[in-house]
Every structure is written in C-alpha cells, then in structure tokens.
Write a protein that holds these residues in place. Structure first.
Motif, mmCIF file in Angstrom:
data_model
loop_
_atom_site.group_PDB
_atom_site.id
_atom_site.type_symbol
_atom_site.label_atom_id
_atom_site.label_comp_id
_atom_site.label_asym_id
_atom_site.label_seq_id
_atom_site.Cartn_x
_atom_site.Cartn_y
_atom_site.Cartn_z
ATOM 1 N N SER A 44 0.847 -1.188 0.000
ATOM 2 C CA SER A 44 0.000 0.000 0.000
ATOM 3 C C SER A 44 0.883 1.239 0.000
ATOM 4 N N VAL A 45 0.437 2.245 -0.729
ATOM 5 C CA VAL A 45 1.107 3.548 -0.779
ATOM 6 C C VAL A 45 0.016 4.610 -0.682
ATOM 7 N N ILE A 50 -2.742 -2.537 -2.967
ATOM 8 C CA ILE A 50 -2.737 -3.582 -3.993
ATOM 9 C C ILE A 50 -2.579 -4.923 -3.311
ATOM 10 N N GLN A 51 -3.464 -5.846 -3.628
ATOM 11 C CA GLN A 51 -3.425 -7.180 -3.021
ATOM 12 C C GLN A 51 -3.482 -8.244 -4.105
ATOM 13 N N ASN A 52 -2.984 -9.437 -3.738
ATOM 14 C CA ASN A 52 -3.041 -10.623 -4.608
ATOM 15 C C ASN A 52 -2.411 -10.362 -5.975
ATOM 16 N N ALA A 53 -1.296 -9.660 -6.008
ATOM 17 C CA ALA A 53 -0.614 -9.389 -7.276
ATOM 18 C C ALA A 53 0.159 -10.623 -7.732
ATOM 19 N N PHE A 143 2.934 -0.540 -10.715
ATOM 20 C CA PHE A 143 1.651 0.014 -11.135
ATOM 21 C C PHE A 143 1.783 1.543 -11.121
ATOM 22 N N LYS A 144 1.552 2.162 -12.279
ATOM 23 C CA LYS A 144 1.705 3.603 -12.394
ATOM 24 C C LYS A 144 0.305 4.249 -12.367
ATOM 25 N N ASP A 150 3.925 5.816 -8.693
ATOM 26 C CA ASP A 150 4.371 4.434 -8.846
ATOM 27 C C ASP A 150 4.166 3.647 -7.553
ATOM 28 N N VAL A 151 3.577 2.469 -7.713
ATOM 29 C CA VAL A 151 3.423 1.532 -6.596
ATOM 30 C C VAL A 151 4.044 0.220 -7.049
ATOM 31 N N GLY A 152 5.147 -0.153 -6.457
ATOM 32 C CA GLY A 152 5.868 -1.347 -6.881
ATOM 33 C C GLY A 152 5.843 -2.456 -5.851
#
Length: 223
Positions: A44-45, A50-53, A143-144, A150-152
């Motif tokens: 998380s940011v 973001i889950q289950n990536a 993920f942009k 950006d969330v990496g």
C-alpha cells in the motif's frame, strides 16, 4: 474456593475470551470476501492498496504466448485513480491494459476497487510472456497511477493451472489445423460434352437425314 484458585480461574477465562475475539477478527469481511492468501504479494502507498498481485503464465511450461498480471486495486482516497501503465522492470516486455468495458482507461473509483484478471474484468496482458517472466520467480511489477504515482512490489510468477486457470491468459496457443493439399479441385469439371452418345457431331441438314429419306432420293435418281 480459595482466593488463589479464583484468580487462576479468572485468568484462564480472560485468555479464552481474548483468543475468541482474535478468531472473530480473522474471519471478518476482508478474510472471506477478498480471499487474501499470505503467499501473494500485497502493498500500500498512501490511499492505494494492492493485493493478490501475480504474474500468470501459460498453463504448460513449454507453451509460447502471452502472460497476464492479475491484482486487486483498492482506492481509499477521495479522488478516482487511473491506472496509466504497468511496467516490469528488468524486461523489455510491454503490458497492454484494457478496461472491463473494452474501451477507455482502467479507473479505480474513489472509495472503490478494481479487479484485474479473469473473465469480464479489466486485463493486463504481457505480450511476450515467456521472455518477461519465468515460473517460480518473483517478478518486480510497478503500477503507475495518476494520483499516487508508482506503486511497486514483487509478484510471484505462476502458471494458469488449478485455482489460477480462470485468471490466466485467454489466448492459449492451439495446434494448427490441418490444411487440404493445394490444387485440390473445388468445383465440378467444366466444358464436358453436351451431345449424347451416337449423335452426329456435325450440325448440317444432310447429316440429320433419316435412312428412308436417302433411299427415296436414290430411287428417284434411277428413274
């Protein structure tokens, strides 16, 4: 009952109540509805979670073809977020994003969520799946987002089998269909004769005379 025994009984009761409370929390909406597994990547940011990536490849190890990124995106902010791109650092693979409706960007509404992967949902297709990720590895995925940036995270690379079959690539290579030999006639022969057997080939009047007519003409000539 002695005072020491009463204190021991009260302490044991408190421990049981505490365990029951923790168990109830673990069975809350998140655990049941989201089906979060501890071995799936999550981060998380800011207001984005973001889950289950996962990166899901072709079901067979030797199969060429696209792979996909699957993930659940949550937006706890007051503004909608647009997923502008997904990148796989360290590779040259491009990820094609498609909204669930088939047109427009993938938007995560304020206070809502979006599922990427699976029939009827938004999709993120990696065109060169085998070149980008190998089964069993942990692939970095970024993920942009339009507001958060950006969330990496690192997502596990798994084949589209078992539970993950419904979230894997829709395009699975098939064995080419057998083609008929080239030059095979497809229509009926043309230019076949239209005359019946034994009929004269010519079209003049003499050839169409009957034997009786010939005999009569010969008899008249004798006289």
């Amino acid at each position: 009952m002695s005072r020491s025994l009463r204190r021991g009984a009260l302490a044991a009761t408190a421990i049981v109540i505490s365990i029951a409370s923790l168990s109830a929390c673990g069975a809350g909406n998140d655990a049941q509805t989201l089906g979060v597994k501890p071995d799936n990547a999550a981060t998380s940011v800011g207001t984005v979670k973001i889950q289950n990536a996962m990166v899901i490849t072709q079901p067979k190890l030797d199969a060429e073809g696209p792979a996909v990124v699957s993930a659940m995106l949550f937006n706890n902010g007051s503004k909608a977020e647009t997923l502008e791109a997904i990148e796989l650092p360290g590779t040259n693979a491009e990820v094609k994003l498609t909204a669930a409706s088939g047109s427009g960007p993938i938007t995560v509404p304020a206070g809502g969520s979006v599922l990427i992967g699976g029939k009827g949902n938004a999709s993120a297709v990696i065109e060169k799946g085998r070149e980008a990720a190998q089964d069993g590895n942990a692939q970095e995925v970024v993920f942009k987002l339009s507001e958060t940036g950006d969330v990496g995270l690192k997502a596990f690379v798994i084949p589209a089998t078992s539970y993950f079959a419904g979230y894997g690539p829709e395009e699975v290579p098939q064995k080419p269909a057998e083609q008929s030999p080239a030059g095979t006639p497809t229509g009926s022969p043309t230019g076949s004769p239209t005359t019946t057997p034994g009929a004269p080939a010519g079209g003049d009047e003499a050839s169409s005379a009957t034997p009786s007519d010939s005999a009569s003409a010969s008899h008249g000539a004798d006289h």
